[in-house]
Design an enzyme around this catalytic site. Sequence first.
Site, mmCIF file in Angstrom:
data_model
loop_
_atom_site.group_PDB
_atom_site.id
_atom_site.type_symbol
_atom_site.label_atom_id
_atom_site.label_comp_id
_atom_site.label_asym_id
_atom_site.label_seq_id
_atom_site.Cartn_x
_atom_site.Cartn_y
_atom_site.Cartn_z
ATOM 1 N N GLN A 1 0.849 -1.191 0.000
ATOM 2 C CA GLN A 1 0.000 0.000 0.000
ATOM 3 C C GLN A 1 0.890 1.247 0.000
ATOM 4 O OE1 GLN A 1 -3.551 -0.517 2.904
ATOM 5 N NE2 GLN A 1 -1.986 -1.948 3.628
ATOM 6 N N HIS B 1 -1.272 1.728 -4.346
ATOM 7 C CA HIS B 1 -1.648 3.133 -4.177
ATOM 8 C C HIS B 1 -0.754 4.076 -4.940
ATOM 9 C CE1 HIS B 1 -3.655 1.839 -0.187
ATOM 10 N NE2 HIS B 1 -4.361 1.530 -1.245
ATOM 11 N N CYS C 1 0.813 15.196 -25.145
ATOM 12 C CA CYS C 1 1.454 16.101 -24.187
ATOM 13 C C CYS C 1 1.986 15.289 -23.003
ATOM 14 C CB CYS C 1 0.376 17.062 -23.683
ATOM 15 S SG CYS C 1 1.027 18.646 -23.229
HETATM 16 P P1 NAD Z 1 -12.599 4.428 0.145
HETATM 17 O O1 NAD Z 1 -13.288 4.581 1.459
HETATM 18 O O2 NAD Z 1 -12.874 5.401 -0.942
HETATM 19 O O3 NAD Z 1 -12.758 2.976 -0.397
HETATM 20 C C1 NAD Z 1 -11.959 2.622 -1.536
HETATM 21 C C2 NAD Z 1 -12.749 1.598 -2.253
HETATM 22 O O4 NAD Z 1 -12.939 0.492 -1.369
HETATM 23 C C3 NAD Z 1 -14.117 2.142 -2.643
HETATM 24 O O5 NAD Z 1 -14.430 1.594 -3.922
HETATM 25 C C4 NAD Z 1 -15.024 1.579 -1.581
HETATM 26 O O6 NAD Z 1 -16.304 1.283 -2.084
HETATM 27 C C5 NAD Z 1 -14.338 0.248 -1.233
HETATM 28 N N1 NAD Z 1 -14.615 -0.114 0.161
HETATM 29 C C6 NAD Z 1 -14.650 0.728 1.219
HETATM 30 N N2 NAD Z 1 -14.977 0.034 2.339
HETATM 31 C C7 NAD Z 1 -15.130 -1.274 1.962
HETATM 32 C C8 NAD Z 1 -15.458 -2.467 2.643
HETATM 33 N N3 NAD Z 1 -15.706 -2.475 3.971
HETATM 34 N N4 NAD Z 1 -15.535 -3.630 1.939
HETATM 35 C C9 NAD Z 1 -15.284 -3.614 0.603
HETATM 36 N N5 NAD Z 1 -14.972 -2.526 -0.110
HETATM 37 C C10 NAD Z 1 -14.899 -1.366 0.578
HETATM 38 O O7 NAD Z 1 -11.054 4.364 0.409
HETATM 39 P P2 NAD Z 1 -10.262 5.583 0.953
HETATM 40 O O8 NAD Z 1 -9.836 5.252 2.337
HETATM 41 O O9 NAD Z 1 -11.088 6.803 0.717
HETATM 42 O O10 NAD Z 1 -8.977 5.639 -0.002
HETATM 43 C C11 NAD Z 1 -9.090 5.233 -1.350
HETATM 44 C C12 NAD Z 1 -7.762 4.749 -1.715
HETATM 45 O O11 NAD Z 1 -6.835 5.841 -1.718
HETATM 46 C C13 NAD Z 1 -7.299 3.759 -0.684
HETATM 47 O O12 NAD Z 1 -6.734 2.648 -1.311
HETATM 48 C C14 NAD Z 1 -6.284 4.569 0.099
HETATM 49 O O13 NAD Z 1 -5.312 3.751 0.661
HETATM 50 C C15 NAD Z 1 -5.717 5.466 -0.965
HETATM 51 N N6 NAD Z 1 -5.080 6.631 -0.320
HETATM 52 C C16 NAD Z 1 -3.766 6.926 -0.628
HETATM 53 C C17 NAD Z 1 -3.145 7.981 -0.018
HETATM 54 C C18 NAD Z 1 -1.724 8.285 -0.332
HETATM 55 O O14 NAD Z 1 -1.156 9.246 0.233
HETATM 56 N N7 NAD Z 1 -1.130 7.464 -1.212
HETATM 57 C C19 NAD Z 1 -3.831 8.766 0.915
HETATM 58 C C20 NAD Z 1 -5.156 8.438 1.193
HETATM 59 C C21 NAD Z 1 -5.787 7.365 0.563
HETATM 60 N N1 APR Z 2 6.924 -2.510 11.978
HETATM 61 C C1 APR Z 2 5.717 -3.053 11.688
HETATM 62 N N2 APR Z 2 4.545 -2.384 11.839
HETATM 63 C C2 APR Z 2 4.618 -1.135 12.324
HETATM 64 C C3 APR Z 2 5.833 -0.504 12.660
HETATM 65 C C4 APR Z 2 7.018 -1.246 12.470
HETATM 66 N N3 APR Z 2 8.215 -0.730 12.760
HETATM 67 N N4 APR Z 2 5.554 0.755 13.117
HETATM 68 C C5 APR Z 2 4.215 0.898 13.050
HETATM 69 N N5 APR Z 2 3.645 -0.238 12.590
HETATM 70 C C6 APR Z 2 2.221 -0.511 12.341
HETATM 71 C C7 APR Z 2 1.252 0.253 13.194
HETATM 72 O O1 APR Z 2 0.987 -0.477 14.378
HETATM 73 C C8 APR Z 2 0.031 0.320 12.273
HETATM 74 O O2 APR Z 2 -0.789 -0.826 12.467
HETATM 75 O O3 APR Z 2 1.991 -0.072 11.021
HETATM 76 C C9 APR Z 2 0.620 0.249 10.874
HETATM 77 C C10 APR Z 2 0.526 1.569 10.114
HETATM 78 O O4 APR Z 2 -0.850 1.773 9.811
HETATM 79 P P1 APR Z 2 -1.272 3.060 8.962
HETATM 80 O O5 APR Z 2 -0.516 4.235 9.453
HETATM 81 O O6 APR Z 2 -2.768 3.083 8.939
HETATM 82 O O7 APR Z 2 -0.705 2.761 7.495
HETATM 83 P P2 APR Z 2 -1.407 1.843 6.401
HETATM 84 O O8 APR Z 2 -2.101 0.674 7.055
HETATM 85 O O9 APR Z 2 -0.392 1.567 5.364
HETATM 86 O O10 APR Z 2 -2.537 2.843 5.766
HETATM 87 C C11 APR Z 2 -3.247 2.324 4.612
HETATM 88 O O11 APR Z 2 -4.209 4.503 4.177
HETATM 89 O O12 APR Z 2 -3.855 6.775 4.142
HETATM 90 C C12 APR Z 2 -3.976 5.644 3.355
HETATM 91 O O13 APR Z 2 -3.077 5.213 1.275
HETATM 92 C C13 APR Z 2 -2.718 5.394 2.603
HETATM 93 O O14 APR Z 2 -1.653 3.338 2.045
HETATM 94 C C14 APR Z 2 -2.200 4.077 3.136
HETATM 95 C C15 APR Z 2 -3.458 3.429 3.625
#
Ligand code: NAD
Ligand code: APR
Length: 247
Positions: free
Chosen positions: A103, A121, A139
């Site tokens: 992710q 992501h 472009c």
């Molecule tokens: P969201 O809540 O928009 O859900 C994403 C998709 O998953 C949607 O199609 C939704 O219908 C589906 N979904 C949500 N809950 C579900 C469930 N319980 N069971 C099955 N499907 C479900 O997701 P989000 O949190 O708004 O984020 C969308 C995407 O963008 C995620 O993958 C998130 O990790 C990513 N994101 C990336 C960054 C970044 O900095 N790269 C930051 C924020 C979010």
């Molecule tokens: N080793 C393993 N796990 C760790 C460590 C470590 N050193 N430090 C923290 N963690 C765990 C925390 O306990 C937590 O469960 O990593 C997890 C981080 O969770 P989040 O901060 O929610 O990150 P993530 O699960 O990747 O978020 C999912 O949300 O905002 C969006 O797109 C974004 O990809 C991200 C998605």
Amino acid sequence: HAEALATLRERLAAAPRWCVLSGAGMSAESGIATFRDAMSGLWSRFDPMQLASEAGFRADPARVWDWYAERRAGVRAAQPNAGHRALGAYAQRHPGRLTVITQNVDDLHQRAGNTDALRLHGDVLGERWLDRCRRDPGCHPDWALAGSPPHCERCGNLVRPDVVWFGEPLPLAVFDAAQRAVDAAAVLLVVGTSGAVWPAAGLVARAHRAGAWVAILNPEASEVDDEADQCLRGTAATLLPALLDGL
Ligand code: NAD
Ligand code: APR
């Protein structure tokens, strides 16, 4: 704990194909902030809807670009940690057996040797057009990076970071490959994710239903713990070398 590690090591040694699903915790020991860790998590300091959504970007592209420029600098300055390196070295020893699904938008898995890691992501170091260019489909965004915020001088189209924002769909081909990989996996290691975000989090239950042994590697509890066969309470940089070195 030692017993749990030993049995998981045996399962990995016997697994013809297995997967990792990693989250921000995978890169925590490389100095990259997670999103939801108490105090240090990005979302406790910034508003995700302002900085990681299309609406937030359209409202103030310069502010979003400033935030991503800072995250890009952090990723470039970071080094893969012992957890990334253990996975990369394993993949060199056993080509084709491990699929890393992440992710994370950093490039640390790739730099450590998992060059074919599936990035659900996107890529924080990449960029693409915000809208399809009405004037010239040929472009290319890298002509426009000079502007602030980066945009096309000819048609005004904005350039955006190549990451998936809240509310946006995942890249279909990548998510499809991830689903196929977990369907065929004998073991799934879920490393450093809170399991809070869908559809990425759904891969854990999918693997379990398909018969994979699911192990969570996380110092804290997560929202996918109840889909796991075992939870190892520890960090990526300590647990992954202990599991993989010598396999
Ligand atoms: P969201 O809540 O928009 O859900 C994403 C998709 O998953 C949607 O199609 C939704 O219908 C589906 N979904 C949500 N809950 C579900 C469930 N319980 N069971 C099955 N499907 C479900 O997701 P989000 O949190 O708004 O984020 C969308 C995407 O963008 C995620 O993958 C998130 O990790 C990513 N994101 C990336 C960054 C970044 O900095 N790269 C930051 C924020 C979010
Ligand atoms: N080793 C393993 N796990 C760790 C460590 C470590 N050193 N430090 C923290 N963690 C765990 C925390 O306990 C937590 O469960 O990593 C997890 C981080 O969770 P989040 O901060 O929610 O990150 P993530 O699960 O990747 O978020 C999912 O949300 O905002 C969006 O797109 C974004 O990809 C991200 C998605």
